[in-house]
Design a protein around this motif. Sequence first.
Motif, PDB file in Angstrom:
ATOM      1  N   LYS A 284      -9.715 -16.862   3.236  1.00  0.00           N
ATOM      2  CA  LYS A 284     -10.390 -17.682   4.251  1.00  0.00           C
ATOM      3  C   LYS A 284     -11.457 -16.854   4.961  1.00  0.00           C
ATOM      4  O   LYS A 284     -11.400 -15.609   4.930  1.00  0.00           O
ATOM      5  N   PRO A 285     -12.413 -17.517   5.623  1.00  0.00           N
ATOM      6  CA  PRO A 285     -13.563 -16.788   6.170  1.00  0.00           C
ATOM      7  C   PRO A 285     -13.170 -15.638   7.105  1.00  0.00           C
ATOM      8  O   PRO A 285     -13.829 -14.609   7.127  1.00  0.00           O
ATOM      9  N   GLY A 286     -12.133 -15.812   7.861  1.00  0.00           N
ATOM     10  CA  GLY A 286     -11.785 -14.717   8.770  1.00  0.00           C
ATOM     11  C   GLY A 286     -10.668 -15.138   9.693  1.00  0.00           C
ATOM     12  O   GLY A 286     -10.290 -16.295   9.742  1.00  0.00           O
ATOM     13  N   PHE A 287     -10.118 -14.163  10.402  1.00  0.00           N
ATOM     14  CA  PHE A 287      -9.113 -14.454  11.421  1.00  0.00           C
ATOM     15  C   PHE A 287      -9.183 -13.331  12.439  1.00  0.00           C
ATOM     16  O   PHE A 287      -9.755 -12.261  12.151  1.00  0.00           O
ATOM     17  N   HIS A 288      -8.611 -13.556  13.589  1.00  0.00           N
ATOM     18  CA  HIS A 288      -8.703 -12.566  14.659  1.00  0.00           C
ATOM     19  C   HIS A 288      -8.066 -11.246  14.202  1.00  0.00           C
ATOM     20  O   HIS A 288      -6.921 -11.242  13.761  1.00  0.00           O
ATOM     21  N   GLY A 289      -8.808 -10.189  14.292  1.00  0.00           N
ATOM     22  CA  GLY A 289      -8.277  -8.864  13.958  1.00  0.00           C
ATOM     23  C   GLY A 289      -8.522  -8.443  12.521  1.00  0.00           C
ATOM     24  O   GLY A 289      -8.136  -7.336  12.127  1.00  0.00           O
ATOM     25  N   LYS A 290      -9.177  -9.312  11.737  1.00  0.00           N
ATOM     26  CA  LYS A 290      -9.337  -8.989  10.310  1.00  0.00           C
ATOM     27  C   LYS A 290     -10.139  -7.693  10.102  1.00  0.00           C
ATOM     28  O   LYS A 290      -9.756  -6.836   9.298  1.00  0.00           O
ATOM     29  N   ASP A 291     -11.235  -7.558  10.848  1.00  0.00           N
ATOM     30  CA  ASP A 291     -12.073  -6.372  10.651  1.00  0.00           C
ATOM     31  C   ASP A 291     -11.295  -5.095  10.957  1.00  0.00           C
ATOM     32  O   ASP A 291     -11.333  -4.123  10.202  1.00  0.00           O
ATOM     33  N   GLY A 292     -10.569  -5.127  12.079  1.00  0.00           N
ATOM     34  CA  GLY A 292      -9.776  -3.955  12.470  1.00  0.00           C
ATOM     35  C   GLY A 292      -8.685  -3.680  11.447  1.00  0.00           C
ATOM     36  O   GLY A 292      -8.398  -2.517  11.121  1.00  0.00           O
ATOM     37  N   LEU A 293      -8.092  -4.742  10.949  1.00  0.00           N
ATOM     38  CA  LEU A 293      -7.019  -4.604   9.960  1.00  0.00           C
ATOM     39  C   LEU A 293      -7.537  -3.899   8.705  1.00  0.00           C
ATOM     40  O   LEU A 293      -6.935  -2.947   8.204  1.00  0.00           O
ATOM     41  N   LEU A 294      -8.682  -4.380   8.229  1.00  0.00           N
ATOM     42  CA  LEU A 294      -9.232  -3.816   6.993  1.00  0.00           C
ATOM     43  C   LEU A 294      -9.761  -2.403   7.219  1.00  0.00           C
ATOM     44  O   LEU A 294      -9.609  -1.532   6.360  1.00  0.00           O
ATOM     45  N   ALA A 295     -10.333  -2.187   8.400  1.00  0.00           N
ATOM     46  CA  ALA A 295     -10.826  -0.831   8.707  1.00  0.00           C
ATOM     47  C   ALA A 295      -9.653   0.150   8.727  1.00  0.00           C
ATOM     48  O   ALA A 295      -9.756   1.274   8.210  1.00  0.00           O
ATOM     49  N   GLY A 296      -8.534  -0.291   9.288  1.00  0.00           N
ATOM     50  CA  GLY A 296      -7.337   0.565   9.331  1.00  0.00           C
ATOM     51  C   GLY A 296      -6.852   0.882   7.929  1.00  0.00           C
ATOM     52  O   GLY A 296      -6.464   2.022   7.626  1.00  0.00           O
ATOM     53  N   LYS A 297      -6.895  -0.119   7.069  1.00  0.00           N
ATOM     54  CA  LYS A 297      -6.427   0.081   5.696  1.00  0.00           C
ATOM     55  C   LYS A 297      -7.359   1.061   4.965  1.00  0.00           C
ATOM     56  O   LYS A 297      -6.913   1.963   4.250  1.00  0.00           O
ATOM     57  N   GLU A 298      -8.634   0.841   5.210  1.00  0.00           N
ATOM     58  CA  GLU A 298      -9.660   1.685   4.583  1.00  0.00           C
ATOM     59  C   GLU A 298      -9.486   3.158   5.007  1.00  0.00           C
ATOM     60  O   GLU A 298      -9.573   4.072   4.180  1.00  0.00           O
ATOM     61  N   ALA A 299      -9.194   3.330   6.291  1.00  0.00           N
ATOM     62  CA  ALA A 299      -9.049   4.702   6.807  1.00  0.00           C
ATOM     63  C   ALA A 299      -7.774   5.364   6.291  1.00  0.00           C
ATOM     64  O   ALA A 299      -7.605   6.574   6.407  1.00  0.00           O
ATOM     65  N   GLY A 300      -6.854   4.561   5.760  1.00  0.00           N
ATOM     66  CA  GLY A 300      -5.599   5.129   5.251  1.00  0.00           C
ATOM     67  C   GLY A 300      -4.453   4.766   6.175  1.00  0.00           C
ATOM     68  O   GLY A 300      -4.522   5.033   7.376  1.00  0.00           O
ATOM     69  N   LEU A 301      -3.406   4.146   5.606  1.00  0.00           N
ATOM     70  CA  LEU A 301      -2.279   3.721   6.428  1.00  0.00           C
ATOM     71  C   LEU A 301      -1.400   4.926   6.754  1.00  0.00           C
ATOM     72  O   LEU A 301      -1.191   5.795   5.918  1.00  0.00           O
ATOM     73  N   ASN A 302      -0.918   4.942   7.992  1.00  0.00           N
ATOM     74  CA  ASN A 302      -0.093   6.073   8.433  1.00  0.00           C
ATOM     75  C   ASN A 302       1.381   5.879   8.173  1.00  0.00           C
ATOM     76  O   ASN A 302       2.157   6.816   8.185  1.00  0.00           O
ATOM     77  N   TRP A 303       1.766   4.602   8.040  1.00  0.00           N
ATOM     78  CA  TRP A 303       3.191   4.283   7.944  1.00  0.00           C
ATOM     79  C   TRP A 303       3.436   3.290   6.829  1.00  0.00           C
ATOM     80  O   TRP A 303       2.536   2.545   6.444  1.00  0.00           O
ATOM     81  N   GLN A 304       4.668   3.250   6.390  1.00  0.00           N
ATOM     82  CA  GLN A 304       5.073   2.189   5.468  1.00  0.00           C
ATOM     83  C   GLN A 304       6.480   1.745   5.841  1.00  0.00           C
ATOM     84  O   GLN A 304       7.390   2.575   5.990  1.00  0.00           O
ATOM     85  N   LEU A 305       6.631   0.441   5.980  1.00  0.00           N
ATOM     86  CA  LEU A 305       7.950  -0.094   6.324  1.00  0.00           C
ATOM     87  C   LEU A 305       8.817  -0.133   5.067  1.00  0.00           C
ATOM     88  O   LEU A 305       8.395  -0.650   4.030  1.00  0.00           O
ATOM     89  N   VAL A 306      10.018   0.407   5.169  1.00  0.00           N
ATOM     90  CA  VAL A 306      10.927   0.413   4.016  1.00  0.00           C
ATOM     91  C   VAL A 306      12.320  -0.037   4.441  1.00  0.00           C
ATOM     92  O   VAL A 306      12.643  -0.061   5.627  1.00  0.00           O
ATOM     93  N   THR A 307      13.133  -0.358   3.434  1.00  0.00           N
ATOM     94  CA  THR A 307      14.551  -0.618   3.662  1.00  0.00           C
ATOM     95  C   THR A 307      15.310   0.590   3.143  1.00  0.00           C
ATOM     96  O   THR A 307      14.951   1.143   2.099  1.00  0.00           O
ATOM     97  N   MET A 308      16.348   0.999   3.891  1.00  0.00           N
ATOM     98  CA  MET A 308      17.120   2.178   3.475  1.00  0.00           C
ATOM     99  C   MET A 308      18.608   1.876   3.472  1.00  0.00           C
ATOM    100  O   MET A 308      19.098   1.097   4.296  1.00  0.00           O
ATOM    101  N   GLU A 309      19.288   2.516   2.531  1.00  0.00           N
ATOM    102  CA  GLU A 309      20.750   2.486   2.595  1.00  0.00           C
ATOM    103  C   GLU A 309      21.207   3.783   3.245  1.00  0.00           C
ATOM    104  O   GLU A 309      20.766   4.873   2.860  1.00  0.00           O
ATOM    105  N   VAL A 310      22.073   3.651   4.229  1.00  0.00           N
ATOM    106  CA  VAL A 310      22.556   4.828   4.959  1.00  0.00           C
ATOM    107  C   VAL A 310      23.963   5.145   4.454  1.00  0.00           C
ATOM    108  O   VAL A 310      24.834   4.274   4.440  1.00  0.00           O
ATOM    109  N   MET A 311      24.165   6.380   4.054  1.00  0.00           N
ATOM    110  CA  MET A 311      25.425   6.763   3.408  1.00  0.00           C
ATOM    111  C   MET A 311      26.456   7.299   4.410  1.00  0.00           C
ATOM    112  O   MET A 311      26.101   7.836   5.447  1.00  0.00           O
ATOM    113  N   ASP A 312      27.698   7.171   4.011  1.00  0.00           N
ATOM    114  CA  ASP A 312      28.832   7.777   4.731  1.00  0.00           C
ATOM    115  C   ASP A 312      28.945   7.329   6.194  1.00  0.00           C
ATOM    116  O   ASP A 312      29.261   8.131   7.074  1.00  0.00           O
ATOM    117  N   VAL A 313      28.637   6.069   6.437  1.00  0.00           N
ATOM    118  CA  VAL A 313      28.774   5.580   7.813  1.00  0.00           C
ATOM    119  C   VAL A 313      30.196   5.080   8.004  1.00  0.00           C
ATOM    120  O   VAL A 313      30.687   4.284   7.203  1.00  0.00           O
TER     121      VAL A 313
END
Length: 835
Positions: free
Chosen positions: A728-757
């Motif tokens: 779609k033509p655009g949405f609020h924050g799109k430019d900032g979102l893409l600029a952030g991606k372009e600059a390189g993402l700092n984080w990645q959300l993951v799922t983890m299994e935690v052992m021996d709890v």
Amino acid sequence: MKSTARVVVIGGGVVGVSTLYHLAKMGWSDCVLIERKELTSGSTWHAAGLLPLFNLSYSVGKLHQYSVDFYPSLEAETELNVGFSNVSNIRLARTEDRFDEYKYYAGVAKTIGVEVNFLTPDQVREVWPLCNVDGIIGAIQHPADGYIQPADLTQALAKGARQRGATIERNTTVTGITQKTNGEWVVHTDKGDITCEHVVSATGNFARQTGRMVGLDIPVIPVEHQYIVTDQHPAIMERRAQGLPEMGVLRESDSSWYMREEAGGLLLGPYEIGAPACYVDGPAANSEYELFPDALDRLMPYIETAIARVPAFGEVGVKKVYNGAIAYTPDGSPIVGPAWDKKNFWLNEGHSFGITAAGGAGWQLAHWIVEGEPSVDMMGVDPRRFGEYAGEGYLIEKNEEAYAKVFTVHYPDEEREGARPLRQTPCYSRMKDLGAVFGSVFGWERPNWFAPQGYELLDADLDRPDVLLNHNHPDVEGEPIREKWSFRRSNYFEHVGNECRHVTEKVGLQDMSAFAKCRISGPGAEAWLDGLLTNAVPKKVGRVTLSYLLTSKGGVRAEFTVYKTAPQEYYLVSAGAYERHDQDYLKKALPTDGSVTFERLTTSMGVLVLAGPRSRDVLAKLTRADLSNEAFPWLTGQRISIGAAPVDALRVNFIGELGWEIHHPIEMQNYIFDKLMEAGAEFDIKPFGIKAMTLMALEKSYKLIPRELSIEYNAYESGLDRFISLKKPGFHGKDGLLAGKEAGLNWQLVTMEVMDVTDADARGSEAIYLGDELVGRATSGGYGWRVGKSLALAMLRPEHAAVGTELEISILGRGHKAVVIPDSPFDPENNALRA
Ligand SMILES: Cc1cc2nc3c(=O)[nH]c(=O)nc-3n(C[C@H](O)[C@H](O)[C@H](O)COP(=O)(O)OP(=O)(O)OC[C@H]3O[C@@H](n4cnc5c(N)ncnc54)[C@H](O)[C@@H]3O)c2cc1C
């Protein structure tokens, strides 16, 4: 006095002056501060000046950390001494629960970057030789902590602001505030008017009076707070004579007081249970440097424990008692950010640790005003986290409660009792009869979990510690005690597990009426929503999508379920806790041409969630609608009848099972509830609560604000790719979102299994390591009953986020192996949802 300015800040306490300073520092020098008397003549002058870094709220923790780093630098800048004594701060623990709290906090501190050390009782004595360590099991120490001279700090901030071109008008009272049709504000004072773009209210104990000038009911009412200063003690004078360092700030959390040296004597500040609200109608017009008569009798239990801990305290006379008004909010955190419903009106109010928070709060509010966004996730202090339900009586009760609980253990599952049950959905009593143990969100009562009939905890189960604050369970007159709060798996763990199993095997019913709901309609509705939210707005009536409102930098501000109910008409659902926050953004963004209409539906629509493999069978008994997958697929909604009641059934839910959210006129809720329970009886329908829902959501890797989703994370870092339409033509924050991606993402959300709890799952905020390197933090966690695993969602540095990566997570001080696993460990193909 100037007649125009870019910003007018009202209030010359430490908070207002810090806001002015930071605005000027960001280059906005055309700002004026108005103070009715002298600077610091409100609450600031009599504060004890402590700068406690300890705080379990991420937002508040970041603000405090900034202040403690920033204050010493002011001296170099302004050549004024701010009186910062970096004497460190020790918090004692007498109970295992308290120690768990400290261990949990150490994770928060680690991920914020605040240094914390653990001390043994012997080490406490080394720092504080006057402290008797009997009964102490350990302590934490903040080396960067200390205290400051509040008036000197304020003067230094004022000088710094003036040096940068800002103006301060003292002995000038704001008498009214009006908004012109072009949006500009006019601040009326007894010395003339100032027209401005923005107004900041930083008026301390006057907050409600200032709010009234613009029709805002600001949820701040102060409480009386006292501290005692003693005469000099020979042992302290002797230490001074020997050139020994100050012993620092000592906090006996379990007895609810702090103590430090003051001019050769001691200063004791208790947080009493029973301290009354004050200035309910605001201070008097001539109030200045005001104190109340002391109420030493109320302090006696605290004084006794203080003498037991520091006998020297009982050996000297009382020199002075300070009893002043300390601003409070219902949850004890300040109110920093935009006012609801008023464009360019900002609040920096409700500070109970205002000397500590002023630096950070001024810094972030200035960012918000100048750049349109703060740079820190401010959800924990956002003014819109309370709603219109928070009337005067509520504020008195909740603010007194928040004050009394400053030092209680802040259990993650604590549900405070004050001002409840305030907002009840119609099925409240029915749920209660079925064993609901309620929690409270945005004033609403919501079933957290369901206890078996007649279930009750006995005194022995509660294991109440022998301390002044032996608070580890709800205390409601006439109600049985059914849960014990803990940082570990508690008594309700198994019962919540039974709810999860039941929903996944049979069918369950949940009351989610607290959801925020609104209708967006009009000829411009579709285009407006499309230009605002990330996902493509449904074009066909009956379609449902999940969509996000971003900040201009591409962080996530709000999440909405968007359901097209009719041509030019949409029904939006978002988190109950953020109703005012989310809807305020929508309302402020509405086009001014009248092409889009906003209608709040939260209190007129109820929501019952029917979920589980037998949910279709239950619903089919009550409606003529075709519920087959073909006729009623996942992510669609239909207007159907349940018996005689017209409802909107949405085939979505937050637990990953077959099911429908049934949105209905709230006055028909009990009719629908009874129908569903009656029809469900043959399928063994049972209610389930929020705790079960949250654990099931975790097994689907579903994301929550402000945990996995926050303004600090780019939406791509939070893994929202499939909810972002770049077509779609655009949405609020799109430019900032893409600029952030372009600059390189700092984080990645993951799922983890935690052992021996065995007894303590992750909860969010735990630090995650690769060897000694901090590589991320958990954002949520718990036990997944359907997959039989302890799970966590986590933000990791992308280079460590590949499936199979083995890391270590520290839960309550114990390291556990944690492995990155594919998202949605339960039913990754969504077969149950689409069944
Ligand atoms: C006994 C006591 C001990 C405390 N100890 C600590 C501590 O150790 N550490 C800590 O962090 N905090 C402490 N606090 C809390 C701290 O004092 C406050 O949080 C802080 O001072 C709040 O600052 P403020 O600028 O928000 O409010 P204030 O200092 O009250 O400033 C508000 C100003 O607004 C002005 N104003 C109001 N209305 C108008 C108007 N219409 N026109 C013009 N001006 C107006 C008032 O005159 C006032 O000067 C303590 C509080 C008390 C009572």
